[in-house]
Design an enzyme around this catalytic site. Sequence first.
Site, PDB file in Angstrom:
ATOM      1  N   ASP A  23      -1.674  10.961  -1.760  1.00 39.43           N
ATOM      2  CA  ASP A  23      -2.426   9.659  -2.748  1.00 39.43           C
ATOM      3  C   ASP A  23      -2.571  10.453  -4.219  1.00 39.43           C
ATOM      4  OD1 ASP A  23      -2.986   8.485  -0.030  1.00 39.43           O
ATOM      5  OD2 ASP A  23      -2.942   6.760  -1.517  1.00 39.43           O
TER       6      ASP A  23
ATOM      7  N   LYS B  97      -4.529   9.991   3.536  1.00 41.74           N
ATOM      8  CA  LYS B  97      -5.298   9.072   4.315  1.00 41.74           C
ATOM      9  C   LYS B  97      -6.169   9.983   5.178  1.00 41.74           C
ATOM     10  CE  LYS B  97      -4.858   5.458   4.731  1.00 41.74           C
ATOM     11  NZ  LYS B  97      -6.000   4.660   4.063  1.00 41.74           N
TER      12      LYS B  97
ATOM     13  N   GLN C 234      -1.738   2.149  10.021  1.00 39.03           N
ATOM     14  CA  GLN C 234      -0.358   2.178   9.422  1.00 39.03           C
ATOM     15  C   GLN C 234       0.656   3.047  10.111  1.00 39.03           C
ATOM     16  OE1 GLN C 234      -3.508   2.916   8.010  1.00 39.03           O
ATOM     17  NE2 GLN C 234      -3.414   2.508   5.670  1.00 39.03           N
TER      18      GLN C 234
ATOM     19  N   ARG D  12       0.942  -1.339  -0.049  1.00 41.10           N
ATOM     20  CA  ARG D  12      -0.030  -0.194  -0.082  1.00 41.10           C
ATOM     21  C   ARG D  12       0.733   1.164  -0.047  1.00 41.10           C
ATOM     22  NH1 ARG D  12       2.441   1.732   3.735  1.00 41.10           N
ATOM     23  NH2 ARG D  12       0.967   3.483   3.770  1.00 41.10           N
TER      24      ARG D  12
HETATM   25  O1  MRU Z   1      -4.375   3.200   2.219  1.00 38.63           O
HETATM   26  P1  MRU Z   1      -2.823   3.314   2.081  1.00 38.63           P
HETATM   27  O2  MRU Z   1      -2.229   2.638   3.072  1.00 38.63           O
HETATM   28  O3  MRU Z   1      -2.535   2.962   0.579  1.00 38.63           O
HETATM   29  O4  MRU Z   1      -2.767   4.970   2.304  1.00 38.63           O
HETATM   30  C1  MRU Z   1      -1.548   5.384   2.130  1.00 38.63           C
HETATM   31  C2  MRU Z   1      -1.193   6.974   2.270  1.00 38.63           C
HETATM   32  O5  MRU Z   1      -2.213   7.406   2.422  1.00 38.63           O
HETATM   33  C3  MRU Z   1      -0.014   7.608   2.153  1.00 38.63           C
HETATM   34  O6  MRU Z   1       0.017   8.724   2.927  1.00 38.63           O
HETATM   35  C4  MRU Z   1       0.096   7.845   0.791  1.00 38.63           C
HETATM   36  O7  MRU Z   1      -0.203   6.877  -0.126  1.00 38.63           O
HETATM   37  C5  MRU Z   1       1.451   8.582   0.506  1.00 38.63           C
HETATM   38  S1  MRU Z   1       2.752   6.957   0.408  1.00 38.63           S
HETATM   39  C6  MRU Z   1       4.189   7.780   0.097  1.00 38.63           C
END
Ligand code: MRU
Length: 350
Positions: free
Chosen positions: A236, A247, A195, A45
Amino acid sequence: MIQTLEWTDSGVRFIDQTKLPTEEIYVNCTSYEQVADVIRNMVVRGAPAIGVSAAMGIALGVKNSKAENGGDLKKEFDHICEVIGATRPTAVNLFWAIRRMQDKFERLRVRPVPQIKQALIEEAQRMHAEDIAANQAMGRHGATLMPASGGVLTHCNAGALATCGYGTALGVIRAAVEAGKKIHVFADETRPFLQGSRLTAWELMKDGIPTTVISDNMAGAMMKQGKVNAIVVGADRIAANGDVANKIGTYTVAVLAKEHGIPFYVAAPFSTIDLETPDGSKIPIEQRNSREVTHIAGKQMVPDGVKIENPAFDVTPAKYVTAIITERGVARAPYEQSLRNLAEPVEVRA
Ligand code: MRU
């Protein structure tokens, strides 16, 4: 360096992020369908890691194909891209990576099948190496913005585990620490998938960077007590106007930061910037299974039948973002202009 994902002769290998921090085990995918599953199930992820995983999944699917000519291979390729593209909707890196593999395929179309396969494998591996280089460049740009000493809060995991190595937000922190800055990290736990407490804390402990895990609802109190001097998070998808999808919970942190006069930085590779999406309201937000909210480590935490919301991301309006740190440099408001300016050069600036 932590090997989040890697191409091997026997498949694509991932560290299983659903098992961390208590078990360090690896999953080997031998088909593109398995790669799609590990993206969907969050074994891997984080936006940049999702992008490179998608490219490797496509390369793997093409490698396994029995097609004997370019036309048949193209049909299979299109189907593989469709399956991989239906895994997670918010991280634009997924679609960026698919488009890059599609462009590569188009340019190779008339070549013999074995050459197409080899070139796509090499393209995916190139993306892996480029991601690490981008994170290191981002780290150099961002380190100067970090305090010489003090607390830096981060949300979710934007570290080595969310990328091919080094990390975006955690890359900035790593680079600042390497430059001699005395940083203490506050890692938001990041409900519901944890996370922050599971992954960010695990990574930073391995590196010996001082870290305190807090539950998400403690962030405001830490800021009020003066323990947080800067905030750095990943993204993202960043819209053309600088609105940032990240997130769930990031928006709350950004608003709190504004109230307390704390700089709020976003670190992301240029592949996370989506100039085709004008503002945050147009960013698709992934809704995940309610069980992530109702259960913790398999134990039910809410009564049967109650309504649940589980949006995986929120959008922080650009007005809360102090600066966006990319491998090409640092963008500041007005973002419509500064992000477009960064789009001009094609080479990674040292
Ligand atoms: O749902 P996830 O764990 O994939 O979400 C991850 C995030 O929101 C991170 O902050 C984002 O992807 C940046 S990772 C360098």
